[in-house]
Structures are given as C-alpha cells and as structure tokens.
Design a protein around this motif. Sequence first.
Motif, PDB file in Angstrom:
ATOM      1  N   ASP A   1       0.803  -1.227   0.000  1.00  0.00           N
ATOM      2  CA  ASP A   1       0.000   0.000   0.000  1.00  0.00           C
ATOM      3  C   ASP A   1       0.837   1.278   0.000  1.00  0.00           C
ATOM      4  N   THR A   2       2.089   1.192   0.446  1.00  0.00           N
ATOM      5  CA  THR A   2       2.924   2.392   0.550  1.00  0.00           C
ATOM      6  C   THR A   2       4.210   2.288  -0.270  1.00  0.00           C
ATOM      7  N   ARG A   3       4.432   1.175  -0.934  1.00  0.00           N
ATOM      8  CA  ARG A   3       5.656   0.940  -1.709  1.00  0.00           C
ATOM      9  C   ARG A   3       5.701   1.849  -2.937  1.00  0.00           C
ATOM     10  N   PRO A   4       6.844   2.504  -3.154  1.00  0.00           N
ATOM     11  CA  PRO A   4       6.980   3.308  -4.376  1.00  0.00           C
ATOM     12  C   PRO A   4       7.138   2.381  -5.594  1.00  0.00           C
ATOM     13  N   ARG A   5       6.821   2.899  -6.754  1.00  0.00           N
ATOM     14  CA  ARG A   5       6.999   2.095  -7.976  1.00  0.00           C
ATOM     15  C   ARG A   5       8.466   1.830  -8.253  1.00  0.00           C
ATOM     16  N   ARG A   6       9.276   2.843  -7.999  1.00  0.00           N
ATOM     17  CA  ARG A   6      10.722   2.758  -8.229  1.00  0.00           C
ATOM     18  C   ARG A   6      11.453   3.362  -7.050  1.00  0.00           C
ATOM     19  N   LEU A   7      12.674   2.943  -6.894  1.00  0.00           N
ATOM     20  CA  LEU A   7      13.511   3.465  -5.822  1.00  0.00           C
ATOM     21  C   LEU A   7      14.931   3.591  -6.362  1.00  0.00           C
ATOM     22  N   SER A   8      15.491   4.781  -6.252  1.00  0.00           N
ATOM     23  CA  SER A   8      16.867   5.017  -6.685  1.00  0.00           C
ATOM     24  C   SER A   8      17.697   5.354  -5.465  1.00  0.00           C
ATOM     25  N   LEU A   9      18.802   4.661  -5.295  1.00  0.00           N
ATOM     26  CA  LEU A   9      19.719   4.938  -4.193  1.00  0.00           C
ATOM     27  C   LEU A   9      20.902   5.726  -4.728  1.00  0.00           C
ATOM     28  N   ASP A  10      21.355   6.670  -3.947  1.00  0.00           N
ATOM     29  CA  ASP A  10      22.517   7.473  -4.316  1.00  0.00           C
ATOM     30  C   ASP A  10      23.767   6.697  -3.927  1.00  0.00           C
ATOM     31  N   PRO A  11      24.553   6.236  -4.886  1.00  0.00           N
ATOM     32  CA  PRO A  11      25.748   5.446  -4.559  1.00  0.00           C
ATOM     33  C   PRO A  11      26.820   6.248  -3.813  1.00  0.00           C
ATOM     34  N   ARG A  12      26.685   7.574  -3.809  1.00  0.00           N
ATOM     35  CA  ARG A  12      27.659   8.407  -3.088  1.00  0.00           C
ATOM     36  C   ARG A  12      27.312   8.554  -1.609  1.00  0.00           C
ATOM     37  N   GLN A  13      26.128   8.084  -1.212  1.00  0.00           N
ATOM     38  CA  GLN A  13      25.743   8.157   0.196  1.00  0.00           C
ATOM     39  C   GLN A  13      26.209   6.890   0.894  1.00  0.00           C
ATOM     40  N   GLU A  14      27.082   7.059   1.876  1.00  0.00           N
ATOM     41  CA  GLU A  14      27.637   5.934   2.626  1.00  0.00           C
ATOM     42  C   GLU A  14      26.966   5.871   3.999  1.00  0.00           C
ATOM     43  N   TRP A  15      26.280   4.763   4.260  1.00  0.00           N
ATOM     44  CA  TRP A  15      25.634   4.569   5.555  1.00  0.00           C
ATOM     45  C   TRP A  15      26.675   4.011   6.501  1.00  0.00           C
ATOM     46  N   THR A  16      26.902   4.694   7.620  1.00  0.00           N
ATOM     47  CA  THR A  16      28.057   4.379   8.464  1.00  0.00           C
ATOM     48  C   THR A  16      27.737   3.738   9.810  1.00  0.00           C
ATOM     49  N   ARG A  17      26.529   3.960  10.340  1.00  0.00           N
ATOM     50  CA  ARG A  17      26.227   3.400  11.667  1.00  0.00           C
ATOM     51  C   ARG A  17      24.743   3.481  11.937  1.00  0.00           C
ATOM     52  N   LEU A  18      24.242   2.486  12.661  1.00  0.00           N
ATOM     53  CA  LEU A  18      22.829   2.429  13.013  1.00  0.00           C
ATOM     54  C   LEU A  18      22.692   2.363  14.526  1.00  0.00           C
ATOM     55  N   GLU A  19      21.791   3.182  15.061  1.00  0.00           N
ATOM     56  CA  GLU A  19      21.449   3.138  16.488  1.00  0.00           C
ATOM     57  C   GLU A  19      19.957   2.849  16.607  1.00  0.00           C
ATOM     58  N   ILE A  20      19.603   1.857  17.402  1.00  0.00           N
ATOM     59  CA  ILE A  20      18.202   1.594  17.713  1.00  0.00           C
ATOM     60  C   ILE A  20      17.889   2.377  18.983  1.00  0.00           C
ATOM     61  N   LEU A  21      16.908   3.265  18.916  1.00  0.00           N
ATOM     62  CA  LEU A  21      16.572   4.133  20.048  1.00  0.00           C
ATOM     63  C   LEU A  21      15.417   3.582  20.880  1.00  0.00           C
ATOM     64  N   ALA A  22      14.435   2.952  20.233  1.00  0.00           N
ATOM     65  CA  ALA A  22      13.277   2.414  20.953  1.00  0.00           C
ATOM     66  C   ALA A  22      12.536   1.462  20.027  1.00  0.00           C
ATOM     67  N   ARG A  23      11.694   0.621  20.610  1.00  0.00           N
ATOM     68  CA  ARG A  23      10.843  -0.259  19.820  1.00  0.00           C
ATOM     69  C   ARG A  23       9.578  -0.587  20.587  1.00  0.00           C
ATOM     70  N   THR A  24       8.502  -0.833  19.864  1.00  0.00           N
ATOM     71  CA  THR A  24       7.258  -1.294  20.466  1.00  0.00           C
ATOM     72  C   THR A  24       6.749  -2.447  19.618  1.00  0.00           C
ATOM     73  N   GLY A  25       6.171  -3.458  20.273  1.00  0.00           N
ATOM     74  CA  GLY A  25       5.646  -4.606  19.545  1.00  0.00           C
ATOM     75  C   GLY A  25       6.704  -5.202  18.644  1.00  0.00           C
ATOM     76  N   GLY A  26       6.251  -5.719  17.505  1.00  0.00           N
ATOM     77  CA  GLY A  26       7.193  -6.200  16.495  1.00  0.00           C
ATOM     78  C   GLY A  26       7.819  -7.545  16.776  1.00  0.00           C
ATOM     79  N   GLY A  27       7.332  -8.246  17.793  1.00  0.00           N
ATOM     80  CA  GLY A  27       7.915  -9.537  18.141  1.00  0.00           C
ATOM     81  C   GLY A  27       7.287 -10.696  17.391  1.00  0.00           C
ATOM     82  N   LEU A  28       7.675 -11.878  17.785  1.00  0.00           N
ATOM     83  CA  LEU A  28       7.219 -13.089  17.111  1.00  0.00           C
ATOM     84  C   LEU A  28       5.705 -13.255  17.137  1.00  0.00           C
ATOM     85  N   LEU A  29       5.042 -12.764  18.181  1.00  0.00           N
ATOM     86  CA  LEU A  29       3.597 -12.938  18.316  1.00  0.00           C
ATOM     87  C   LEU A  29       2.786 -11.688  17.978  1.00  0.00           C
ATOM     88  N   HIS A  30       3.447 -10.638  17.530  1.00  0.00           N
ATOM     89  CA  HIS A  30       2.770  -9.382  17.200  1.00  0.00           C
ATOM     90  C   HIS A  30       2.421  -9.298  15.722  1.00  0.00           C
TER      91      HIS A  30
END
Length: 126
Positions: free
Chosen positions: A57-86
Amino acid sequence: MPPASCPCGLAESYTACCGRFHEGGLAAPTAELLMRSRYSAFAVGDTPYLLRTWHPDTRPRRLSLDPRQEWTRLEILARTGGGLLHTEGTVEFRAHYRHHGRDGFLEENSRFRRDGGHWVYLDAEA
C-alpha cells in the motif's frame, strides 16, 4: 561486494546476519531485524530487497539509491511490539551517513506490519 561485518551493527558477519534475508531464503522474524536488514540493504545498495520488504500500500513504484551516500552506523533508540507474536510494531532509529564529505543522520520511527505472515515496512510516524 558486501562488507564482511554486518552494516546493521550486530556482531555477526553480513552473510550470517542481514545477508541471509537479502538472499530471499529467510524472512526477518521480528520488526527490528527487518529494520536492521533494510538499513543494511541501503548500505549495500540492495534496492530489490527494499522494495520486496515494503508494504504494497505504501511501496513506491521505483527506488533510486545514491551510490555516493555511505551509511556508516545504526542506532536503535526504541521499539514497540514487532515480536514473534505481534502483527504490528515500531522501531525508532538513528541512521548515520556520510554524503559529499559531510556527516549526517536520519532519525525515524518506522512502522512495520505483518503482511502474508512476513514483516514489511509500512511507513514512518511523524
């Protein structure tokens, strides 16, 4: 070529961590693991995985990624639900990047939902 260590920040190698989801044989069992695998997909440029794990329902038709953008680190700040039974969950995160020689970050609270038994990215809460 994918990195030896996983971009998502977990201790496993890319192949043992998010790479196993990117290959298509396994689905992420929790919303957080899907979010981490999607971050890694941005980092390694796996556009097909990003589209495959986006809610229809929300997926774009196309997606272009910028190869010059380097993703360097991820921090998880919080989460709700999303477990095996949710059926829904959120993951708030901060994704660090380097683009055109400048460091920056994206902070988002992403919503996830089960669709056909698999977690998919729905959208971001404001």
